[in-house]
Motif scaffolding. Structure first.
Motif, PDB file in Angstrom:
ATOM      1  N   ASP A   1     -62.699 -41.740   4.372  1.00  0.00           N
ATOM      2  CA  ASP A   1     -62.325 -41.766   2.957  1.00  0.00           C
ATOM      3  C   ASP A   1     -62.113 -40.350   2.420  1.00  0.00           C
ATOM      4  O   ASP A   1     -61.167 -40.088   1.671  1.00  0.00           O
ATOM      5  N   LEU A   2     -62.992 -39.447   2.811  1.00  0.00           N
ATOM      6  CA  LEU A   2     -62.897 -38.060   2.355  1.00  0.00           C
ATOM      7  C   LEU A   2     -61.581 -37.437   2.804  1.00  0.00           C
ATOM      8  O   LEU A   2     -60.886 -36.780   2.021  1.00  0.00           O
ATOM      9  N   LEU A   3     -61.215 -37.649   4.075  1.00  0.00           N
ATOM     10  CA  LEU A   3     -59.977 -37.067   4.603  1.00  0.00           C
ATOM     11  C   LEU A   3     -58.751 -37.678   3.947  1.00  0.00           C
ATOM     12  O   LEU A   3     -57.783 -36.971   3.633  1.00  0.00           O
ATOM     13  N   VAL A   4     -58.781 -38.980   3.735  1.00  0.00           N
ATOM     14  CA  VAL A   4     -57.647 -39.636   3.083  1.00  0.00           C
ATOM     15  C   VAL A   4     -57.449 -39.092   1.680  1.00  0.00           C
ATOM     16  O   VAL A   4     -56.327 -38.758   1.270  1.00  0.00           O
ATOM     17  N   VAL A   5     -58.539 -38.964   0.933  1.00  0.00           N
ATOM     18  CA  VAL A   5     -58.453 -38.457  -0.438  1.00  0.00           C
ATOM     19  C   VAL A   5     -57.988 -37.000  -0.448  1.00  0.00           C
ATOM     20  O   VAL A   5     -57.066 -36.622  -1.164  1.00  0.00           O
ATOM     21  N   GLY A   6     -58.650 -36.162   0.360  1.00  0.00           N
ATOM     22  CA  GLY A   6     -58.356 -34.734   0.342  1.00  0.00           C
ATOM     23  C   GLY A   6     -56.975 -34.390   0.861  1.00  0.00           C
ATOM     24  O   GLY A   6     -56.209 -33.663   0.208  1.00  0.00           O
ATOM     25  N   ILE A   7     -56.624 -34.913   2.028  1.00  0.00           N
ATOM     26  CA  ILE A   7     -55.312 -34.599   2.608  1.00  0.00           C
ATOM     27  C   ILE A   7     -54.210 -35.206   1.758  1.00  0.00           C
ATOM     28  O   ILE A   7     -53.177 -34.574   1.509  1.00  0.00           O
ATOM     29  N   GLY A   8     -54.422 -36.429   1.293  1.00  0.00           N
ATOM     30  CA  GLY A   8     -53.409 -37.066   0.441  1.00  0.00           C
ATOM     31  C   GLY A   8     -53.140 -36.265  -0.818  1.00  0.00           C
ATOM     32  O   GLY A   8     -51.998 -36.055  -1.219  1.00  0.00           O
ATOM     33  N   ALA A   9     -54.220 -35.778  -1.444  1.00  0.00           N
ATOM     34  CA  ALA A   9     -54.057 -34.992  -2.674  1.00  0.00           C
ATOM     35  C   ALA A   9     -53.321 -33.684  -2.404  1.00  0.00           C
ATOM     36  O   ALA A   9     -52.459 -33.261  -3.183  1.00  0.00           O
ATOM     37  N   LEU A  10     -53.651 -33.012  -1.303  1.00  0.00           N
ATOM     38  CA  LEU A  10     -52.979 -31.754  -0.970  1.00  0.00           C
ATOM     39  C   LEU A  10     -51.498 -31.963  -0.703  1.00  0.00           C
ATOM     40  O   LEU A  10     -50.657 -31.182  -1.161  1.00  0.00           O
ATOM     41  N   LEU A  11     -51.162 -33.012   0.020  1.00  0.00           N
ATOM     42  CA  LEU A  11     -49.748 -33.266   0.330  1.00  0.00           C
ATOM     43  C   LEU A  11     -48.977 -33.689  -0.912  1.00  0.00           C
ATOM     44  O   LEU A  11     -47.820 -33.301  -1.093  1.00  0.00           O
ATOM     45  N   ARG A  12     -49.607 -34.461  -1.790  1.00  0.00           N
ATOM     46  CA  ARG A  12     -48.937 -34.827  -3.046  1.00  0.00           C
ATOM     47  C   ARG A  12     -48.712 -33.604  -3.912  1.00  0.00           C
ATOM     48  O   ARG A  12     -47.648 -33.454  -4.540  1.00  0.00           O
ATOM     49  N   GLU A  13     -49.704 -32.715  -3.943  1.00  0.00           N
ATOM     50  CA  GLU A  13     -49.557 -31.485  -4.725  1.00  0.00           C
ATOM     51  C   GLU A  13     -48.415 -30.640  -4.170  1.00  0.00           C
ATOM     52  O   GLU A  13     -47.604 -30.087  -4.925  1.00  0.00           O
ATOM     53  N   ALA A  14     -48.338 -30.542  -2.847  1.00  0.00           N
ATOM     54  CA  ALA A  14     -47.264 -29.763  -2.233  1.00  0.00           C
ATOM     55  C   ALA A  14     -45.899 -30.376  -2.528  1.00  0.00           C
ATOM     56  O   ALA A  14     -44.912 -29.652  -2.718  1.00  0.00           O
ATOM     57  N   ALA A  15     -45.844 -31.710  -2.587  1.00  0.00           N
ATOM     58  CA  ALA A  15     -44.566 -32.385  -2.827  1.00  0.00           C
ATOM     59  C   ALA A  15     -44.182 -32.406  -4.297  1.00  0.00           C
ATOM     60  O   ALA A  15     -43.000 -32.288  -4.640  1.00  0.00           O
ATOM     61  N   ASP A  16     -45.180 -32.533  -5.177  1.00  0.00           N
ATOM     62  CA  ASP A  16     -44.893 -32.758  -6.599  1.00  0.00           C
ATOM     63  C   ASP A  16     -44.911 -31.487  -7.440  1.00  0.00           C
ATOM     64  O   ASP A  16     -44.295 -31.447  -8.502  1.00  0.00           O
ATOM     65  N   ASN A  17     -45.651 -30.466  -7.000  1.00  0.00           N
ATOM     66  CA  ASN A  17     -45.715 -29.226  -7.771  1.00  0.00           C
ATOM     67  C   ASN A  17     -44.514 -28.364  -7.400  1.00  0.00           C
ATOM     68  O   ASN A  17     -44.374 -27.954  -6.250  1.00  0.00           O
TER      69      ASN A  17
END
Length: 201
Positions: free
Chosen positions: A115-131
């Motif tokens: 769960d930790l990896l899904v949350v953390g990696i998902g958030a980082l990749l979304r930030e990279a894509a959306d910011n």
């Protein structure tokens, strides 16, 4: 089974950054600053962010930021003594604070390593894509970004990833496994951030 470095085949040594509080404390401070900022300051920082996305750091002037934010140049100077360098630093701190303000509660609530990896990696990749800031800087000023992710500078990124992720990863991994895990995760995130895959959701 021990996690080892994908490059050397050995577990990397613990970094000095991981044993102190400098990096986590800085992130806590950025998050607190983001949460405490009033609406007018946030508008100015976000105006500066839009200018940087549009023109890059070097071509963005305080006049541009003032026009974008609908204020006078003097107002920008009063809000950010130190000129453009201070504004750029504030944009970075604002982005980091905003990111961890949203992410920290989710990381703390994770009930398993998966769960930790899904949350953390998902958030980082979304930030990279959306910011839009990072893609814009890579396009307009790659010399300000790419040197930080080249081979001789990667150790600093691994130190940062170690220090930031350690409080969360140590809930599920032995302390000596956090550094290599953080390194592996950083390599994966950078790969997908700079070369997104259509099949990755």
């Amino acid at each position: 089974m021990a996690i080892v470095s994908p490059v050397t085949g050995a577990a990397p040594p613990a970094s000095p950054a991981a044993t102190g509080l400098a990096v986590p404390a800085a992130i806590v401070a950025m998050t607190a600053s983001y949460e405490a900022a009033d609406a007018s300051r946030r508008r100015l920082v976000e105006a500066a962010e839009r200018c940087i996305v549009r023109w890059g750091i070097r071509k963005t002037s305080l006049d541009d930021i003032a026009r974008e934010g609908g204020v006078s140049r003097a107002t920008v100077y009063r809000a950010f003594p130190g000129g453009k360098d201070r504004v750029v630093a504030e944009v970075g701190a604002h982005a980091v604070g905003r990111f961890f303000h949203a992410l920290s509660p989710e990381l703390s609530a994770a009930g398993s390593l998966e769960d930790l990896l899904v949350v953390g990696i998902g958030a980082l990749l979304r930030e990279a894509a959306d910011n839009p800031v990072l893609p814009s800087m890579v396009e307009h000023e790659p010399d300000l970004v790419l040197p930080h992710v080249t081979f001789h500078r990667m150790a600093g990124l691994f130190d940062l990833a170690d220090a930031v992720s350690r409080p969360h990863l140590e809930r599920f991994l032995p302390p000596d496994q956090v550094r290599p895990a953080a390194e592996l995760l950083t390599r994966c995130v950078l790969t997908f951030a700079f070369r997104p895959a259509d099949w990755l959701d």
